[in-house]
Design a protein around this motif. Structure first.
Motif, mmCIF file in Angstrom:
data_model
loop_
_atom_site.group_PDB
_atom_site.id
_atom_site.type_symbol
_atom_site.label_atom_id
_atom_site.label_comp_id
_atom_site.label_asym_id
_atom_site.label_seq_id
_atom_site.Cartn_x
_atom_site.Cartn_y
_atom_site.Cartn_z
ATOM 1 N N TYR A 178 9.582 -67.339 15.164
ATOM 2 C CA TYR A 178 11.018 -67.112 15.357
ATOM 3 C C TYR A 178 11.825 -67.720 14.213
ATOM 4 C CZ TYR A 178 15.692 -67.498 17.351
ATOM 5 O OH TYR A 178 17.048 -67.432 17.547
ATOM 6 N N GLN A 179 11.475 -68.932 13.824
ATOM 7 C CA GLN A 179 12.187 -69.608 12.745
ATOM 8 C C GLN A 179 12.055 -68.826 11.438
ATOM 9 O OE1 GLN A 179 14.073 -72.209 13.401
ATOM 10 N NE2 GLN A 179 14.816 -72.374 11.301
ATOM 11 N N TYR A 180 10.864 -68.304 11.179
ATOM 12 C CA TYR A 180 10.644 -67.520 9.957
ATOM 13 C C TYR A 180 11.533 -66.284 9.947
ATOM 14 C CZ TYR A 180 8.475 -64.307 6.667
ATOM 15 O OH TYR A 180 8.271 -63.410 5.640
ATOM 16 N N PHE A 181 11.542 -65.544 11.056
ATOM 17 C CA PHE A 181 12.345 -64.325 11.107
ATOM 18 C C PHE A 181 13.841 -64.643 11.038
ATOM 19 C CE2 PHE A 181 8.539 -62.492 13.381
ATOM 20 C CZ PHE A 181 8.170 -61.683 12.316
ATOM 21 N N LYS A 182 14.244 -65.721 11.649
ATOM 22 C CA LYS A 182 15.660 -66.103 11.625
ATOM 23 C C LYS A 182 16.125 -66.388 10.204
ATOM 24 C CE LYS A 182 17.269 -70.102 12.857
ATOM 25 N NZ LYS A 182 17.686 -71.324 13.575
ATOM 26 N N GLU A 183 15.232 -66.973 9.412
ATOM 27 C CA GLU A 183 15.588 -67.328 8.040
ATOM 28 C C GLU A 183 15.458 -66.152 7.075
ATOM 29 O OE1 GLU A 183 12.996 -70.540 7.184
ATOM 30 O OE2 GLU A 183 14.061 -71.989 8.468
ATOM 31 N N GLU A 211 3.841 -61.461 21.586
ATOM 32 C CA GLU A 211 3.762 -60.603 20.412
ATOM 33 C C GLU A 211 4.722 -61.067 19.320
ATOM 34 O OE1 GLU A 211 2.952 -56.468 22.945
ATOM 35 O OE2 GLU A 211 4.917 -56.895 22.083
ATOM 36 N N GLU A 212 4.335 -60.839 18.079
ATOM 37 C CA GLU A 212 5.177 -61.222 16.953
ATOM 38 C C GLU A 212 6.506 -60.473 16.972
ATOM 39 O OE1 GLU A 212 4.590 -60.456 12.339
ATOM 40 O OE2 GLU A 212 3.335 -62.116 13.049
ATOM 41 N N ASP A 213 6.489 -59.189 17.379
ATOM 42 C CA ASP A 213 7.712 -58.385 17.385
ATOM 43 C C ASP A 213 8.780 -58.966 18.312
ATOM 44 O OD1 ASP A 213 6.868 -56.634 15.500
ATOM 45 O OD2 ASP A 213 6.446 -54.970 16.861
ATOM 46 N N TYR A 214 8.361 -59.629 19.370
ATOM 47 C CA TYR A 214 9.323 -60.261 20.279
ATOM 48 C C TYR A 214 10.241 -61.198 19.496
ATOM 49 C CZ TYR A 214 10.993 -63.379 24.035
ATOM 50 O OH TYR A 214 11.761 -64.139 24.891
ATOM 51 N N TYR A 215 9.654 -62.020 18.654
ATOM 52 C CA TYR A 215 10.426 -63.024 17.913
ATOM 53 C C TYR A 215 11.206 -62.389 16.761
ATOM 54 C CZ TYR A 215 7.647 -65.822 20.924
ATOM 55 O OH TYR A 215 7.082 -66.337 22.065
ATOM 56 N N LYS A 216 10.673 -61.307 16.223
ATOM 57 C CA LYS A 216 11.391 -60.584 15.173
ATOM 58 C C LYS A 216 12.690 -59.997 15.725
ATOM 59 C CE LYS A 216 10.082 -56.426 13.911
ATOM 60 N NZ LYS A 216 9.306 -55.312 13.333
ATOM 61 N N TYR A 217 12.599 -59.327 16.871
ATOM 62 C CA TYR A 217 13.794 -58.694 17.434
ATOM 63 C C TYR A 217 14.748 -59.726 18.033
ATOM 64 C CZ TYR A 217 11.513 -54.177 16.813
ATOM 65 O OH TYR A 217 10.925 -53.068 16.266
ATOM 66 N N LEU A 218 14.193 -60.773 18.631
ATOM 67 C CA LEU A 218 15.055 -61.807 19.199
ATOM 68 C C LEU A 218 15.852 -62.513 18.103
ATOM 69 C CD1 LEU A 218 15.942 -63.279 21.763
ATOM 70 C CD2 LEU A 218 14.032 -64.862 21.440
ATOM 71 N N ALA A 219 15.223 -62.689 16.937
ATOM 72 C CA ALA A 219 15.892 -63.372 15.830
ATOM 73 C C ALA A 219 16.927 -62.493 15.139
ATOM 74 C CB ALA A 219 14.851 -63.835 14.809
ATOM 75 N N SER A 220 16.785 -61.172 15.219
ATOM 76 C CA SER A 220 17.653 -60.288 14.448
ATOM 77 C C SER A 220 18.676 -59.525 15.288
ATOM 78 C CB SER A 220 16.811 -59.281 13.654
ATOM 79 O OG SER A 220 15.998 -58.505 14.512
#
Length: 680
Positions: A304-309, A378-387
């Motif tokens: 999540y931190q990676y996608f947020k940044e 899933e990785e996509d969960y954190y990608k979409y939550l962050a964006s």
């Protein structure tokens, strides 16, 4: 003139970028150095102060600072023990701006050891990455230097520094769990100059023996204790500053130890050493399943931190979640209203949904509108939550508490409370932790409320400061629709072939009921045999336990024409419209069900115990829209004479409806969608 320029053009955010603060240890003092960053502009006549504020009492001390200022033990002694927050205050004339200094790597392990006043002040990072201090009266400072792993064995070593003239003749490690367990762990130690070296062991076989009879999936604090002549001198947490860099969430999980053959069926457990955010060593005793989830949780937070940044915010993306992966409750009905109104022509939708019994295609059949479906493994969960610009949920996002500036967070919540919430809980050891929740509350832009009581309670109990949408719950719109076709569909789905009246039994969970693995359990107080024998010709019973304890109940085959367990059916509102009578206890479901104006019975055999272990809002408990029933015989009597019960409680039911069901008579979803997203 300068005051106007200062207030108009210099913000707290700009000052935060202009200045950092470094710490320097000195004998019986701590030096605060003010660092001006880069080519930041100077402001003439600007005065700067270091302010230390005691978080609980709000008492503060203030010292003017030019480039540096020394904080002595005498200064610190003016404040009580506890959390102390530093501020930098900037003043120009009568105008002031105050900021919290950021925690930087240089602050790690900085402390003031005051021999004169026998107190210690230590730095730590807050959840929001600001610097704070813990002040405590004591004579020792303890930190860990290494964790060595061998087969079935962990050896922990570190150093202790004690204040002058402190004498002791024994040291031990003491561990205490959140479920009442205690362990005394022998410790080796020896003097080494101005420090004392220490070491102690976690051995797999020894831990298996010590933990017998204790609950697992438990969290343990670990403290070093100094004694002299068998009397305790002081105790202290073990600092972890020196054994990890703590740049990622996974860094906080330090080491693990497998403890074999602890449970039946050769299941093992794990001891997981970890560091808190404030750099204290703790450990958990976990089942293998819980251990794997804990490790995965840290990895997911780093994702999540990676996608947020690294990802921009998508202004057209809406992320939905209900109860950590269900398709139900207020988020479901808001989403379906958005589809009905055509918002899918403007926005993209993501649903957090998890059902181990369904594959992705089957999940797509359950949720209409062709959304993107993800789950928190899933990785996509954190990608979409962050964006996603819009986040909608009815509980918390597990482990995620921060929010980007442009993001709009709509908290729908999930019921009007009878059981006390947040800061209103006034009993000891309620079995509920609100720390994560309290931090997430700060990220909410909107909070939905069903009535005036909820609005006032949420604001107070959650310390909520932003906008409340007192418009009723979207899920309750279902009570004001034509549901005949839906009811027939549900009866066919659950194979309920009856013209008898349908009872829905929907109790809540208990904060103090767990199995040996730490999972919540529910003791069914209903005597199904007695109910079957006396009510089978008149009623059909649906059981819906709370989702956190919804394990399948064992029901005798002879009762299949009388009772069905639908605890695994996610949407209780569909069961509301299917039923003619509700039996509940302390659950908030009766506030929703009251929109139907159908009978409600309150089966509360453990009322006194529940009040003492969790607490309730007494003004509601004393004015319920139905009788409080304490045993099965009384419950059967009420059901056999339900018309008399309805008549007896008709006035109180009407008053209850007017007080708690005055909002959201079929229009809550549309009003809220238009408030948050605007009209199309």
């Amino acid at each position: 003139m300068l005051e106007k320029i200062f207030k108009s053009y210099i913000s707290a955010e700009e000052l935060d970028k202009m200045y950092d603060m470094e710490l320097e240890e000195s004998e019986n003092s701590l030096i605060f150095n003010l660092i001006k960053n880069g080519n930041s502009k100077s402001i003439p006549f600007l005065k700067k102060y270091l302010v230390l504020k005691h978080r609980a009492s709000k008492k503060e001390i203030s010292k003017e600072i030019s480039k540096s200022v020394k904080l002595s033990g005498d200064d610190v002694s003016k404040l009580k023990s506890g959390v102390i927050d530093p501020f930098l205050k900037f003043k120009l004339g009568k105008k002031t701006i105050q900021i919290r200094p950021k925690f930087i790597k240089q602050h790690e392990d900085k402390s003031l050891l005051d021999n004169k006043n026998r107190c210690i002040l230590e730095s730590y990072p807050t959840v929001n990455k600001k610097i704070s201090f813990i002040k405590r009266d004591g004579v020792m400072k303890t930190y860990l230097e290494s964790v060595e792993e061998t087969a079935h064995h962990l050896r922990l070593s570190g150093k202790i520094k004690v204040l002058d003239d402190c004498e002791f003749d024994e040291m031990e490690m003491f561990a205490e769990s959140n479920k009442g367990g205690e362990l005394h762990i022998p410790c080796e130690w020896k003097e080494n100059g101005e420090y004392y070296d220490f070491s102690f062991d976690f051995d797999s076989d020894e831990m298996a023996e010590k933990l017998k009879g204790m609950e697992i999936n438990s969290a343990w604090t670990l403290t070093a204790i100094l004694k002299k002549n068998d009397e305790e001198i002081d105790r202290d947490n073990l600092r972890t500053n020196k054994i990890a860099r703590f740049e990622k969430e996974a860094d906080y999980n330090l080491q693990s130890l497998k403890i074999n053959d602890f449970l039946a069926e050769d299941k093992g457990i794990c001891l997981l050493l970890y560091s808190t955010k404030s750099r204290n060593l703790k450990f958990q005793i976990l089942s293998e399943e819980r251990y794997e989830k804990q490790i995965m949780k840290a990895k997911n937070l780093d994702r999540y931190q990676y996608f947020k940044e690294n990802l921009d915010i998508d202004d057209d993306l809406v992320f939905f979640e209900s109860f950590h992966g269900k398709y139900n409750n207020n988020p479901k009905y808001l989403y379906e209203k958005m589809l009905e109104l055509g918002y899918d022509s403007k926005f993209k939708f993501v649903w957090s949904f998890k059902d181990e019994n369904l594959d992705s295609n089957e999940a797509q059949d359950i949720i209409p509108g062709n959304p993107i479906i993800v789950n928190d493994e899933e990785e996509d969960y954190y990608k979409y939550l962050a964006s996603a610009k819009y986040k909608i949920n009815n509980a918390t996002f597990l482990n995620i508490i921060d929010k980007r500036k442009k993001v709009v967070h709509l908290q729908t919540w999930h019921g009007t409370p009878l059981k006390r919430l947040g800061s209103d809980i006034d009993v000891e050891n309620p079995g509920v932790s609100w720390n994560h929740f309290n931090n997430e509350v700060k990220t909410w832009n909107y909070l939905i409320s069903a009535n005036r009581f909820s609005t006032e309670t949420f604001k107070r109990a959650f310390n909520y400061k932003n906008k409340v949408l007192e418009m009723g719950y979207p899920a309750n719109d279902i009570f004001y629709q034509d549901n005949e076709m839906k009811i027939n569909e549900l009866k066919n789905k659950f194979d309920i072939d009856t013209d008898k009246k349908i009872i829905l039994y929907a109790p809540t969970f208990r904060d103090n009921k767990f199995d040996e693995e730490g999972n919540r359990i529910f003791d069914l107080e209903l005597d199904l045999n007695k109910l079957y024998n006396q009510l089978k010709d008149k009623y059909f019973l649906i059981i819906k336990t709370h989702y956190v304890v919804s394990k399948e109940l064992k029901i005798d085959d002879e009762m299949k024409d009388f009772v069905i367990d639908l605890s695994n059916h996610d949407d209780i509102h569909e069961l509301f419209i299917l039923s003619d009578i509700l039996i509940t206890d302390y659950s908030s479901v009766f506030f929703d069900y009251a929109h139907s104006k159908r009978p409600i019975l309150f089966f509360m055999p453990d009322l006194e115990d529940y009040i003492s272990s969790r607490g309730v809002y007494e003004e509601i408990l004393e004015n319920l829209p139905g009788p409080k029933v304490i045993d099965n015989d009384e419950l059967i009597d009420c059901l056999n004479d339900i018309d008399k019960v309805e008549e007896e409680y008709s006035k109180s039911y009407e008053e209850f409806y007017n007080t708690y069901c005055d909002q959201g008579h079929g229009d809550a979803s549309e009003r809220i969608v238009e408030e948050v997203f605007g009209k199309l």
